[in-house]
Scaffold this active site. Structure first.
Site, PDB file in Angstrom:
ATOM      1  N   HIS A  77      35.745  17.727 -16.282  1.00  0.00           N
ATOM      2  CA  HIS A  77      35.343  17.830 -14.879  1.00  0.00           C
ATOM      3  C   HIS A  77      36.515  18.137 -13.951  1.00  0.00           C
ATOM      4  O   HIS A  77      36.314  18.544 -12.812  1.00  0.00           O
ATOM      5  CB  HIS A  77      34.611  16.558 -14.421  1.00  0.00           C
ATOM      6  CG  HIS A  77      35.486  15.379 -14.151  1.00  0.00           C
ATOM      7  ND1 HIS A  77      35.613  14.313 -15.009  1.00  0.00           N
ATOM      8  CD2 HIS A  77      36.283  15.070 -13.099  1.00  0.00           C
ATOM      9  CE1 HIS A  77      36.426  13.415 -14.512  1.00  0.00           C
ATOM     10  NE2 HIS A  77      36.857  13.859 -13.336  1.00  0.00           N
TER      11      HIS A  77
ATOM     12  N   ASP B 195      33.344  14.948 -21.806  1.00  0.00           N
ATOM     13  CA  ASP B 195      34.172  15.272 -20.639  1.00  0.00           C
ATOM     14  C   ASP B 195      35.623  15.538 -21.016  1.00  0.00           C
ATOM     15  O   ASP B 195      36.554  15.070 -20.358  1.00  0.00           O
ATOM     16  CB  ASP B 195      34.090  14.143 -19.605  1.00  0.00           C
ATOM     17  CG  ASP B 195      34.651  14.561 -18.252  1.00  0.00           C
ATOM     18  OD1 ASP B 195      34.701  15.767 -17.968  1.00  0.00           O
ATOM     19  OD2 ASP B 195      35.042  13.668 -17.475  1.00  0.00           O
TER      20      ASP B 195
ATOM     21  N   SER C  78      42.010  11.147 -13.135  1.00  0.00           N
ATOM     22  CA  SER C  78      41.142  11.578 -14.222  1.00  0.00           C
ATOM     23  C   SER C  78      41.875  12.564 -15.123  1.00  0.00           C
ATOM     24  O   SER C  78      42.544  13.485 -14.652  1.00  0.00           O
ATOM     25  CB  SER C  78      39.890  12.255 -13.655  1.00  0.00           C
ATOM     26  OG  SER C  78      39.058  11.331 -13.027  1.00  0.00           O
TER      27      SER C  78
END
Length: 362
Positions: free
Chosen positions: A86, A117, A188
């Protein structure tokens, strides 16, 4: 505002961690490897690892002037970098910045795993420092974990630590590591380390139709992606993917305060243990109620716990001040969702500083 969800696995791990610190921090079980392994301090892990951690910048497709930021880490000296899918999904251009400030464009996406992911991207640079992957099958709840990332896109190479709170399975059969180490936007895709300085997870946000938790995708899921030898352009990637990856960042923005450890000055060990007990008990009781949709009841549980601690604590002025600040913030919010979040952030900030003190006491 999106609904928030969390569950209650942190309690036993945090209490156990603090209790262990009173007699010496317990050793963590690390993954087996063929090289000589030595436990490292957090400072040693940071020192040896940061050269292989990168900041990822993206130009978002269809949004003129819009940019994103995330974290990645080098997994091969030929320029392959691991991150969350993402972080790069929806981008018309991606670049990475190394520790020395060098910025390199990403020219290829080597492999992706939408269900987990994960992505491996490539830059044209050889001889890069590499992080060593550990065996994520060997981690257990209660093991220490260290995260390094770029929270909010401006605080590069921020370090946070905590525990593996639980190991969970998502509906798509993906195993995830629930961690107590705070993970903020911009972090992230960053690495999660065990006490040997090995990467045992990739930090990510996951929204489980409710309050976000801090998670890591186990590092073993990276291994088949690293075996890929042919890749695709960003344009080809976007043509193959759905509108959003299966796992992504939640809509709710956390505002967990970061306290200096001086906030615990004057508190006896027994008082700190009581703080952890009351806070985690409140989360145990409030979380299921919140997840059922009764945000006011969750807030009332949190409020009662915060006020009780504030009134009962002796000589712990720093903790009392943090609780007062959290209660004041909650009172200033309009919805019970926001009020519950204000106190949950207050609780998580206190649990974090206690955890850091526990680690330093080893």
């Amino acid at each position: 505002m999106q609904k928030a969800r969390y569950d209650v696995a942190m309690r036993s791990a945090v209490v156990a961690a603090w209790a262990a610190s009173l007699v010496g921090w317990a050793a963590a079980c690390g993954p087996a490897a063929t090289h000589a392994r030595k436990k490292l301090t957090a400072a040693e892990i940071v020192q040896q690892s940061t050269p292989a951690i990168v900041r990822i910048q993206t130009d978002l497709a269809g949004q003129e002037g819009a940019h994103g930021v995330g974290t990645g880490f080098i997994v091969a000296a030929d320029g392959r970098i691991a991150t969350n899918l993402h972080v790069i999904h929806g981008s018309k251009a991606v670049s990475v910045t190394l520790l020395d400030g060098t910025t390199l464009p990403v020219h290829e996406v080597i492999a992706v795993d939408p269900d987990r992911d994960l992505a491996i991207i490539q830059v044209n640079r050889s001889g890069l420092p590499v992080l060593r992957l550990g065996d994520s099958e060997k981690v257990d709840a209660g093991d220490p974990v260290i995260a390094i990332g770029n929270p909010l896109g401006v605080l590069d190479y921020t370090v946070s630590d905590g525990l593996i709170s639980s190991i969970r399975m998502l509906e798509n059969t993906t195993k995830v590591l629930q961690i107590s180490a705070p993970i903020s936007r911009g972090s992230s895709g960053g690495p999660l380390f065990n006490s040997y300085g090995e990467v045992i997870g990739v930090a990510t946000f996951i929204s489980l139709q409710g309050q976000n938790l801090n998670f890591g995708i186990p590092s073993n899921y990276l291994r088949p992606l690293m075996a890929a030898r042919s890749g695709m352009t960003l344009e080809q990637l976007e043509a193959r993917l759905p509108a959003t990856p299966h796992v992504g960042e939640p809509a709710i923005e956390r505002k967990v305060p970061h306290h200096e450890m001086a906030i615990l000055d004057g508190c006896k060990d027994t008082s700190i243990v009581e703080v952890v007990r009351v806070i985690t008990e409140a989360i145990d009781n409030g979380a299921p109620i919140y997840n059922q949709g009764n945000h006011e009841a969750c807030y009332r549980i949190y409020e009662g716990a915060a006020r009780k601690l504030r009134d009962d604590l002796k000589a712990c002025d720093g903790i009392k001040g943090a609780l007062d600040a959290g209660l004041k913030r909650a009172e200033g919010e309009i919805s019970y969702t926001e009020k519950a979040w204000a106190l949950r952030d207050t609780f998580d900030g206190l649990l974090d500083v206690v955890m850091r003190k526990a680690r330093d006491a080893k």
